[in-house]
Design a protein around this motif. Structure first.
Motif, PDB file in Angstrom:
ATOM      1  N   SER A   9       0.825  -1.205   0.000  1.00  0.00           N
ATOM      2  CA  SER A   9       0.000   0.000   0.000  1.00  0.00           C
ATOM      3  C   SER A   9       0.861   1.258   0.000  1.00  0.00           C
ATOM      4  CB  SER A   9      -0.927  -0.009   1.218  1.00  0.00           C
ATOM      5  OG  SER A   9      -1.665   1.192   1.292  1.00  0.00           O
ATOM      6  N   TYR A  10       1.927   1.239   0.784  1.00  0.00           N
ATOM      7  CA  TYR A  10       2.819   2.396   0.852  1.00  0.00           C
ATOM      8  C   TYR A  10       3.418   2.698  -0.525  1.00  0.00           C
ATOM      9  CZ  TYR A  10       6.883   5.275   1.762  1.00  0.00           C
ATOM     10  OH  TYR A  10       7.814   6.288   1.703  1.00  0.00           O
ATOM     11  N   THR A  13       1.030   4.056  -3.096  1.00  0.00           N
ATOM     12  CA  THR A  13       0.800   5.491  -2.873  1.00  0.00           C
ATOM     13  C   THR A  13       1.947   6.328  -3.428  1.00  0.00           C
ATOM     14  OG1 THR A  13      -0.467   4.986  -0.872  1.00  0.00           O
ATOM     15  CG2 THR A  13       0.327   7.245  -1.112  1.00  0.00           C
ATOM     16  N   ARG A  14       3.163   5.832  -3.305  1.00  0.00           N
ATOM     17  CA  ARG A  14       4.344   6.562  -3.757  1.00  0.00           C
ATOM     18  C   ARG A  14       4.583   6.444  -5.267  1.00  0.00           C
ATOM     19  NH1 ARG A  14       8.999   7.016  -0.563  1.00  0.00           N
ATOM     20  NH2 ARG A  14       9.984   7.667  -2.525  1.00  0.00           N
ATOM     21  N   LEU A 171       3.766  10.358   4.856  1.00  0.00           N
ATOM     22  CA  LEU A 171       4.305   9.212   4.141  1.00  0.00           C
ATOM     23  C   LEU A 171       5.702   8.852   4.644  1.00  0.00           C
ATOM     24  CD1 LEU A 171       3.318   9.642   0.376  1.00  0.00           C
ATOM     25  CD2 LEU A 171       2.742   7.739   1.881  1.00  0.00           C
TER      26      LEU A 171
END
Length: 235
Positions: A9-10, A13-14, A171
């Motif tokens: 997920s991280y 997002t990036r 983030l």
């Protein structure tokens, strides 16, 4: 959400910002510098079948496809893979990309002449399992080049004047929290990695302590102030 899902997920997002950065780097002097470094340690004068593990949006993959190699890029982030496939179409590239876990590869034994990875293993819940898999899919006398940093004690911040300066602090805090939860962050690297490869039966393991001087040739693409080591493994 388990740790693997959280990591995916991280990076999903990036992915947009990451893609822009890597496309910029492909057009920069860094790309030529990276290719020159790779060519010193992998026999790139011959057509090879290469696996790019944790490809992101395809930097190593596109770099090597330009020179006639058959390269497959894999990443656990679906959004990264989607960007890479779009880039391949835009570049009219022969590169192929698959969503895949670096610790559970679907390829047959002894498929690849070389396995490359950049800035991946510090994010893995089980890097030993990954190294086991990379050796499994590598042909005898094949080469692994793993580029990474010992981020264990690093707290990621918005460092002005560097490429991560625009990343949202939320983030960055999530990145630090994920990193701190991983066992690899408690190890001293690359000493730990070297010992694992030797334990797994690699024929030869060597390391370059820091390659930043070799590959960071563009002042507009300055990364974290931490060493980038290179581990070279021969099966």
């Amino acid at each position: 959400m388990n740790i693997s899902e959280r990591i995916e997920s991280y990076w999903d997002t990036r992915s947009d910002a990451f893609n822009k950065l890597r496309l910029q780097e492909l057009k920069s002097p860094n790309a030529i510098a990276w290719h020159s470094l790779l060519a010193k340690h992998v026999p790139l004068n011959l057509p090879l079948r290469i696996l790019d593990v944790g490809t992101g949006t395809g930097f190593f993959t596109f770099l090597l496809c330009r020179h006639g190699h058959t390269v497959t890029g894999i990443d656990m982030s679906q959004q990264m893979v989607q960007h890479a496939r779009c880039n391949a179409a835009n570049f009219h590239s022969t590169a192929t990309f698959e969503k895949m876990d670096a610790t559970n590869l679907t390829f047959e034994n002894e498929t690849f002449d070389a396995v490359l990875s950049r800035n991946l293993t510090w994010t893995l819940p089980d890097p030993k399992a990954a190294y086991t898999e990379w050796l499994r899919v590598l042909k005898p006398n094949g080469v692994i080049l793993n580029f990474d940093s010992d981020y264990g004690k690093t707290h990621f911040t918005r460092n002005e004047g560097r490429v991560h300066a625009q990343i949202d602090t939320t983030l960055l805090d999530e990145c630090t929290a994920i990193k701190d939860s991983l066992a690899i962050s408690q190890e001293t690297r690359p000493a730990w990695d070297i010992s694992i490869f030797k334990e797994l039966g690699a024929k030869d393991v060597s390391v370059i302590d820091d390659v930043r001087q070799d590959v960071q040739k563009d002042d507009t693409l300055q990364y974290e102030e931490i060493k980038i080591f290179m581990i070279r493994v021969v099966k």
